[in-house]
Design a protein around this motif. Structure first.
Motif: not given
Length: 143
Positions: A1-27
Motif C-alpha cells: 500500500m502506498t501513501a497515496s492509497d492511505v490518503e485517497w478520499k472519494e469526492t462527494d457522490v452526486p445523486p443517480p443521473p437519469a438514464f435510458a435503456e435505449s441509449r445503452a452501449i452493449p457490454i
C-alpha cells in the motif's frame, strides 16, 4: 500500500443521473449470461479522485424487467462500489456501500466493462468522450 492509497478520499457522490435503456452501449459478456448489459454513455463521469461513475442497465434477453445500477469504478485498485439500484421505477440508494474487488463479482459485467474501455489499464481514459469511443469500439488486449 502506498501513501497515496492511505490518503485517497472519494469526492462527494452526486445523486443517480437519469438514464435510458435505449441509449445503452452493449457490454460484450461473451455469452456468459442470460441477461444483457449496457452502459448509458450520458451517465459516465470521470472524477478528480480517479473514479469513473456510470449507470449500467441489465435486462433479460427475452424481454421483461429492467434493472439499473449506479456505480463507481476505481481503475487503479480494480474496485467497484454500487451507489444505488433502480427497481420498480425508482432509485434505492445503497447504504454504507463499500469498495469491493470486481474480479470476484459473480456476473462479471464490471470486469468486462472495464476491459472494454471504462479503464485504460490501471488508469482512467483521458476523457468521457474517449471512454465512450472505446466502449463503442473496444480494443481487445491479450491477457
Amino acid at each position: 500500500m502506498t501513501a497515496s492509497d492511505v490518503e485517497w478520499k472519494e469526492t462527494d457522490v452526486p445523486p443517480p443521473p437519469a438514464f435510458a435503456e435505449s441509449r445503452a452501449i452493449p457490454i460484450d459478456m461473451q455469452g456468459r449470461t442470460e441477461l444483457k448489459f449496457g452502459v448509458d454513455p450520458t451517465t459516465i463521469a470521470i472524477t478528480k479522485d480517479g473514479v469513473v461513475r456510470y449507470v449500467v442497465v441489465a435486462s433479460s434477453r427475452q424481454g421483461g424487467a429492467t434493472n439499473a445500477y449506479y456505480e463507481g469504478v476505481r481503475c487503479s485498485t480494480e474496485e467497484v462500489r454500487t451507489y444505488a439500484r433502480f427497481n420498480d421505477g425508482k432509485w434505492d440508494e445503497t447504504a454504507n456501500a463499500e469498495w469491493k474487488p470486481y474480479r470476484g463479482i459473480k456476473s462479471g459485467y464490471v470486469r468486462q466493462l472495464t476491459y472494454q474501455g471504462l479503464c485504460r489499464g490501471h488508469g482512467t481514459q483521458v476523457s468521457v468522450q474517449e471512454t465512450v469511443q472505446m466502449l463503442r469500439k473496444p480494443v481487445r488486449e491479450v491477457e
